[in-house]
Enzyme design. Structure first.
Site, PDB file in Angstrom:
ATOM      1  N   SER A 195       0.866  -1.178   0.000  1.00 50.59           N
ATOM      2  CA  SER A 195       0.000   0.000   0.000  1.00 50.59           C
ATOM      3  C   SER A 195       0.897   1.222   0.000  1.00 50.59           C
ATOM      4  O   SER A 195       2.122   1.112   0.085  1.00 50.59           O
ATOM      5  CB  SER A 195      -0.879   0.005   1.245  1.00 50.59           C
ATOM      6  OG  SER A 195      -0.063   0.266   2.375  1.00 50.59           O
ATOM      7  N   LYS A 196       0.280   2.372  -0.082  1.00 50.49           N
ATOM      8  CA  LYS A 196       1.049   3.626  -0.084  1.00 50.49           C
ATOM      9  C   LYS A 196       2.013   3.674   1.096  1.00 50.49           C
ATOM     10  O   LYS A 196       3.138   4.121   0.982  1.00 50.49           O
ATOM     11  CB  LYS A 196       0.085   4.819  -0.009  1.00 50.49           C
ATOM     12  CG  LYS A 196      -0.252   5.388  -1.387  1.00 50.49           C
ATOM     13  CD  LYS A 196       0.604   6.624  -1.707  1.00 50.49           C
ATOM     14  CE  LYS A 196       1.164   6.670  -3.120  1.00 50.49           C
ATOM     15  NZ  LYS A 196       0.266   6.707  -4.218  1.00 50.49           N
ATOM     16  N   ARG A 197       1.551   3.180   2.238  1.00 46.65           N
ATOM     17  CA  ARG A 197       2.342   3.316   3.455  1.00 46.65           C
ATOM     18  C   ARG A 197       3.631   2.495   3.451  1.00 46.65           C
ATOM     19  O   ARG A 197       4.624   2.902   4.009  1.00 46.65           O
ATOM     20  CB  ARG A 197       1.487   2.963   4.679  1.00 46.65           C
ATOM     21  CG  ARG A 197       1.423   4.112   5.657  1.00 46.65           C
ATOM     22  CD  ARG A 197       0.536   3.816   6.850  1.00 46.65           C
ATOM     23  NE  ARG A 197      -0.699   3.151   6.452  1.00 46.65           N
ATOM     24  CZ  ARG A 197      -1.100   1.987   6.960  1.00 46.65           C
ATOM     25  NH1 ARG A 197      -0.368   1.381   7.862  1.00 46.65           N
ATOM     26  NH2 ARG A 197      -2.226   1.443   6.561  1.00 46.65           N
ATOM     27  N   ASN A 198       3.576   1.308   2.835  1.00 45.56           N
ATOM     28  CA  ASN A 198       4.805   0.498   2.876  1.00 45.56           C
ATOM     29  C   ASN A 198       5.507   0.440   1.509  1.00 45.56           C
ATOM     30  O   ASN A 198       6.129  -0.551   1.162  1.00 45.56           O
ATOM     31  CB  ASN A 198       4.539  -0.898   3.439  1.00 45.56           C
ATOM     32  CG  ASN A 198       3.481  -1.630   2.615  1.00 45.56           C
ATOM     33  OD1 ASN A 198       3.145  -1.208   1.521  1.00 45.56           O
ATOM     34  ND2 ASN A 198       2.985  -2.720   3.140  1.00 45.56           N
ATOM     35  N   GLY A 199       5.375   1.519   0.776  1.00 48.16           N
ATOM     36  CA  GLY A 199       6.250   1.656  -0.381  1.00 48.16           C
ATOM     37  C   GLY A 199       5.636   1.424  -1.744  1.00 48.16           C
ATOM     38  O   GLY A 199       6.340   1.436  -2.746  1.00 48.16           O
TER      39      GLY A 199
END
Ligand code: GLU
Length: 475
Positions: free
Chosen positions: A253-257
């Site tokens: 997801s956006k959060r983990n890259g």
């Protein structure tokens, strides 16, 4: 064997992200490995999630990656239209055929009633499932309701006994008990089909032989197979792809890259490298090779070697592969992925084109993506040199001041500022100061550039310029 036909069937809901592009690549490789066709179908039946421009992004991304469609949205072909929103009549017709056959039924249940059923399921802590009330309506009741203009959906009538089994190329035997299959909606009250229905109708009508898609559809495929059976259609081969996880082991997801292809492309990652990397996300060749052009991938790709273990998106590996491709670029192509970033970060007005080309060329073997040129060249654009701990420690060696003193004199004596003369100055410093190897190069590099490692030292010094080098040596 029929000609192999695969499709990429994105929903136009935004940019094309890593997982989506990986699906497109695998689907393309499977078709092309067998000399088959690759289609683009746009699944735009969820009008609320549609994003303007998304179709263009999808098309551009595939084009840049060399994934050429033989047929489909924006191209045309025998089995169009290829936008699902333009196929509503087709879905309706087939849904009614199922109603006729007793394999689907009209459902007039109101949102209120469904909400109550959901609440009850919640209370009893069981998953909600439509109770099949409307399955028992008589022909007359149905006609009456239709005449009154009551809102309806069309639901698939699931068998209540037995099990549905199929064999997935990647995951093997998948078995689901029919009694847990909900009478899912095929046509929504707005007249649009659900994905669950449209994918089956389209894959059949478009002669898709191999369905390649994310594994989120693995467990709903038995429902699709029941539709194929109800119609008497031949089922395709299924190839469900493993999830792509972030480095933290969570869904990407956006959060983990997660990045979109365009993010990477705009940062100076090369499409060939991205394709090469993504092809290895869940697939590996029988030898241990890691560098593949698209043609080589087509030749080597074997769907049987797709792993069902989740794949981890590893930006370090992508950079490693990208660096490999950057090394092969002509200087002009290297400029294309670096110069815009350099221009944005620094004032280049007082630099000559020749100087800029030399600078970028010097870093060809040192950057892993285009935009990285900005950070690795920062010391050419600022006279503030800050040393890290390691450099400070290194510079404490007592022989260094003498070495640098000699070097400064040698530099001052240069009349013609060429890389060759700078090399000579370094060699003379060696002879005169007695410093050699690491104790010769490192102090000079640290003093003039602030870092311990970098590209060829004489070229670097040449680019910084005589005046600036002397200033730095005097500090
Ligand atoms: N539109 C679906 C998605 O984007 C496609 C799934 C499929 O390929 O069948 O997830």
């Amino acid at each position: 064997m029929d000609k192999v036909r695969t499709r990429f069937a994105p929903s136009p809901t935004g940019f094309m992200h890593i997982g989506n592009l990986r699906t497109a690549i695998f689907s393309y490789l499977i078709a092309k490995h067998h000399g088959g066709d690759f289609l683009l179908r746009i699944e735009d039946t969820d009008q609320t999630r549609k994003v303007d421009g998304a179709v263009e992004f999808i098309e551009n991304t595939c084009k840049l990656c060399g994934l050429t469609f033989d047929e489909g949205a924006g191209i045309g072909g025998e089995y169009g239209p290829y936008f699902q929103s333009e196929r509503l009549d087709i879905y309706k017709k087939y849904a009614l055929e199922l109603v006729e056959k007793g394999k689907a039924y009209y459902c007039f249940c109101t949102e209120d009633r469904l909400e109550k059923l959901r609440e009850i399921a919640d209370k009893n802590k069981i998953p909600f499932m439509y109770d099949g009330k409307c399955k028992h309506l008589t022909k007359e009741e149905i006609e009456e309701k239709l005449k009154n203009g009551e809102k309806y959906v069309i639901r698939q009538a699931m068998p209540k006994y037995g099990a549905s089994i199929y064999n997935d190329t990647v995951y093997g035997k998948i078995e689901v008990e029919n009694r847990i299959l909900e009478d899912q909606i095929l046509i929504k009250s707005d007249g649009y089909p659900t994905y669950n229905f449209a994918n089956v109708v389209d894959d059949h009508l478009m002669h898709i032989t191999h369905v390649v898609r994310g594994n989120e559809y693995l467990m709903s495929t038995p429902k699709y197979n029941l539709l194929y059976e109800s119609f008497g259609w031949e089922k395709p081969t299924y190839i469900h792809l493993p999830l792509v996880l972030g480095e933290d082991g969570q869904k990407l997801s956006k959060r983990n890259g997660d990045a979109s292809f365009m993010d990477l492309y705009n940062d100076g990652f090369l499409p060939e490298a991205i394709v090469n990397y993504l092809a290895l996300l869940g697939w590996a060749p029988s030898n241990n090779e890691e560098i593949f052009s698209l043609d080589e991938l087509v030749k080597n790709f074997d769907a049987k070697r797709i792993s069902k273990a989740p794949a981890t998106y590893d930006i370090k590996k992508l950079k490693w592969i990208n660096a490999h491709y950057i090394k092969q670029l002509s200087l002009d192509d290297l400029l294309k992925i670096t110069l815009p970033h350099l221009k944005q970060a620094y004032h280049l007005e007082d630099k000559t084109d020749e100087w800029i080309r030399e600078l970028i060329g010097l870093y060809q073997n040192h950057i892993t993506y285009g935009k990285e040129i900005v950070e690795v060249t920062s010391n050419f654009f600022s006279d503030k040199i800050e040393l890290d701990e390691e450099c400070i420690e290194f510079m404490k060696d007592e022989t260094i001041p003498q070495t640098l003193k000699v070097f400064k004199e040698e530099i001052q004596n240069i009349t013609e500022w060429t890389t060759e003369n700078i090399s000579n100055a370094i060699n003379n410093t060696k002879d005169k100061s007695g410093a050699k190897g690491k104790m010769l190069y490192m102090p000079i590099r640290i003093k003039t550039t602030g870092i311990m490692h970098g590209p060829e030292l004489p070229n670097t010094i040449h680019l910084i310029g005589k005046e600036e080098i002397i200033k730095r040596l005097e500090k």
